[in-house]
Design a protein around this motif. Structure first.
Motif, mmCIF file in Angstrom:
data_model
loop_
_atom_site.group_PDB
_atom_site.id
_atom_site.type_symbol
_atom_site.label_atom_id
_atom_site.label_comp_id
_atom_site.label_asym_id
_atom_site.label_seq_id
_atom_site.Cartn_x
_atom_site.Cartn_y
_atom_site.Cartn_z
ATOM 1 N N TYR A 5 0.833 -1.201 0.000
ATOM 2 C CA TYR A 5 0.000 0.000 0.000
ATOM 3 C C TYR A 5 0.872 1.258 0.000
ATOM 4 N N ASP A 36 2.641 1.725 -3.402
ATOM 5 C CA ASP A 36 1.685 2.287 -4.361
ATOM 6 C C ASP A 36 1.547 3.791 -4.155
ATOM 7 N N ARG A 87 2.805 7.084 -6.640
ATOM 8 C CA ARG A 87 1.862 8.115 -7.053
ATOM 9 C C ARG A 87 2.321 9.516 -6.620
ATOM 10 N N PRO A 109 -4.621 9.955 -3.055
ATOM 11 C CA PRO A 109 -5.816 9.987 -3.893
ATOM 12 C C PRO A 109 -6.788 8.867 -3.525
ATOM 13 N N ALA A 110 -8.050 9.087 -3.861
ATOM 14 C CA ALA A 110 -9.104 8.157 -3.455
ATOM 15 C C ALA A 110 -8.926 6.765 -4.040
ATOM 16 N N ASP A 111 -8.270 6.659 -5.210
ATOM 17 C CA ASP A 111 -8.130 5.349 -5.834
ATOM 18 C C ASP A 111 -6.838 4.628 -5.454
ATOM 19 N N SER A 112 -6.058 5.171 -4.534
ATOM 20 C CA SER A 112 -4.830 4.514 -4.090
ATOM 21 C C SER A 112 -5.185 3.325 -3.197
ATOM 22 N N GLN A 170 -8.225 2.352 -0.402
ATOM 23 C CA GLN A 170 -9.219 1.350 -0.792
ATOM 24 C C GLN A 170 -9.271 0.173 0.176
ATOM 25 N N GLU A 171 -8.151 -0.125 0.830
ATOM 26 C CA GLU A 171 -8.047 -1.320 1.662
ATOM 27 C C GLU A 171 -7.855 -0.954 3.126
ATOM 28 N N ASP A 227 -16.643 12.447 2.981
ATOM 29 C CA ASP A 227 -15.619 11.468 2.602
ATOM 30 C C ASP A 227 -15.862 10.136 3.312
ATOM 31 N N ARG A 283 -17.326 5.544 1.720
ATOM 32 C CA ARG A 283 -16.842 4.178 1.928
ATOM 33 C C ARG A 283 -17.871 3.379 2.729
#
Length: 481
Positions: free
Chosen positions: A311, A314, A318, A345-348, A352-353, A374, A378
């Protein structure tokens, strides 16, 4: 005593034995329930050191060890004992019939109604690796208090703890009351697909879906204690330094490997830098070193360590800013400093996890509504935390968010409330254990109505053959009052 079962056929056979014994004996007395709970208490007390050693070995590596004995005793042994003793000491009160008012006019004719809380039968309990005793024995306390029998399935991720639990339970408890199944994912799948009378699972949301799907084949009711990205909101009135101190404590607890560990911190944009500095300073005060620190808990194994590190990798790729509490940490062990991931960012992956490790996302906000929006983006988390002393702001947070539980001006404390329910909502689970609500979770609420000797329905024209005015009598009662 019989040995732990290790095959799907063994699970089914043991479950059949328990259910047949339950049917023969029926609901058992408070004294019997207390005695069964006391046997489990005795097991934990008598073998406390061996269990702590097993948990340490499962987390352990190197000379500094992977999990302090004292933490294992506090979190798993004492945590389990708290649940067991509370259930033992209160179950007589919980077992009392709950009188209900019968409907008019039978209340005036001597009719009576009550709700009885009766045991369901045999409860399957699937534990997890991060709290390998607590996630077995805390729900077991409620299951036994409700008069059930149970089969435990320890996590295979902590094999030495699982083996010792199996050995001790098999040696000291009657398998017709409490049994154990051990094994890998195949055994776990067979366990989840068995026709228990109730099933408890603690773990990830992804596996929770599989558990619920398997249980549905037999219409088995489930209690799912999952997780999610538990948020922390630092309000305008928060004592930032104290909040950072408490956050550092929480993120250091079990190396962040707790289902209610904070995952995302929302902080006012103009306080961002001071919060980052304070968080790192407090974490360093509690843990001056990393690699050789006996107080710091390691990632349970290489797989879980690499998951968290992926994580962070990643995020770095970015271009996300990452601050470390200990830049000098060597990374030669599975222990890690606290890493703060700033506004990814929201898609990182880290957004997400569920992190479940020694990292924390920090997101700045200008207005409280931004943080709340925000959070709504989720799945509903198992825990939510608010720091601040503004009653109106606190009310806004509580009224406009939904989570399994909440702690205000601290973290993770609500889960230790023995007299209050612990559970999730939506993506973070369903059902509860702890206290009276846990007793209810593992009980069937059975309504009993006792009719009066005199039945007036014939005189009222309520029985066939109906007279011409029967429909008019019924229609006259269709009102909005």
């Amino acid at each position: 005593m019989a040995a732990a079962v290790t095959t799907p056929a063994g699970i089914h056979a043991l479950l059949d034995v328990q259910q047949q014994a339950f049917n023969r004996e029926g609901a058992v007395s408070a004294e019997t329930r207390k005695a069964r709970i006391q046997q489990v208490i005795d097991l934990l007390v008598d073998h406390c050191d061996a269990l702590a050693d097993a948990m340490g070995a499962d987390f352990g590596e190197g000379t500094s060890g992977g999990r302090p004995r004292a933490f294992s005793i506090m979190n798993d042994v004492l945590g389990s004992l708290g649940s067991l003793k509370h259930a033992r000491d209160h179950l007589e009160e919980w077992m009392k019939a709950d009188p209900r008012k019968p409907f008019v006019p039978y209340d005036q004719l001597g009719g009576q109604a009550e709700v009885l809380h009766q045991p369901k039968g045999s409860v399957g309990i699937i534990g997890t690796w991060n709290a390998p005793l607590f996630t077995l024995f805390s729900p077991l306390a409620c299951a036994l208090a409700a008069g059930n029998r149970a089969i435990l399935k320890p996590s295979e991720v902590v094999p030495q703890t699982a083996a010792l639990v199996a050995e001790l339970v098999s040696a000291h408890l009657d398998p017709e009351i409490v049994g154990v199944a051990v094994g890998d994912a195949e055994i776990g799948a067979a366990f989840a697909s068995s026709p228990f009378n109730h099933l408890v699972f603690t773990g990830s949301t992804a596996v929770g879906r599989k558990i619920m799907r398997a249980a549905a084949e037999n219409l088995v009711p489930v209690t799912l204690e999952l997780g999610g990205k538990s948020p922390v909101i630092m309000g305008r009135s928060a004592d930032l330094d104290d909040a950072c101190r408490r956050l550092a404590i929480a993120k250091g607890t079990n190396g962040g490997q707790i289902c209610i560990s904070p995952d995302i911190l929302y902080v006012l944009a103009d306080k961002l830098e001071s919060v980052i500095t304070s968080l790192k300073e407090h974490f360093c005060q509690f843990y001056p070193t990393v690699d050789d620190n006996p107080d710091l808990v390691a990632a349970v194994n290489d797989s879980h360590l690499q998951r968290v590190e992926s994580y962070l990798t990643d995020a770095r790729e970015r271009g996300v800013r990452i601050e470390s509490s200990h830049p000098e940490a060597s990374g030669t062990t599975r222990k890690r400093p606290l890493r703060l991931v700033i506004n990814p960012p929201a898609d990182s992956l880290v957004m997400q996890e569920e992190i479940f490790g020694s990292a924390l996302v920090v997101k700045p906000y200008e207005e409280l509504d931004q943080a709340i929006e925000d959070i709504h983006g989720r799945g509903r988390p198992l825990a939510l935390y608010y720091f601040g002393w503004d009653a109106d702001e606190e009310e806004k947070v509580l009224s406009n968010t939904l989570s399994g539980g909440v702690t205000v001006n601290d973290l993770m404390m609500h889960a230790a409330m023995h007299e209050a329910p612990f559970g999730g909502v939506g993506a973070s689970g369903m059902g509860h254990y702890h206290g009276y609500e846990g007793f209810l979770e593992f009980s069937h609420a059975r309504t009993v109505f006792r009719a009066p000797q005199y039945d007036p329905r014939g005189e009222w024209g309520m029985l066939p053959p109906h007279h011409d005015q029967f429909e008019a009598m019924m229609r006259a009662q269709v009102t909005k009052d």
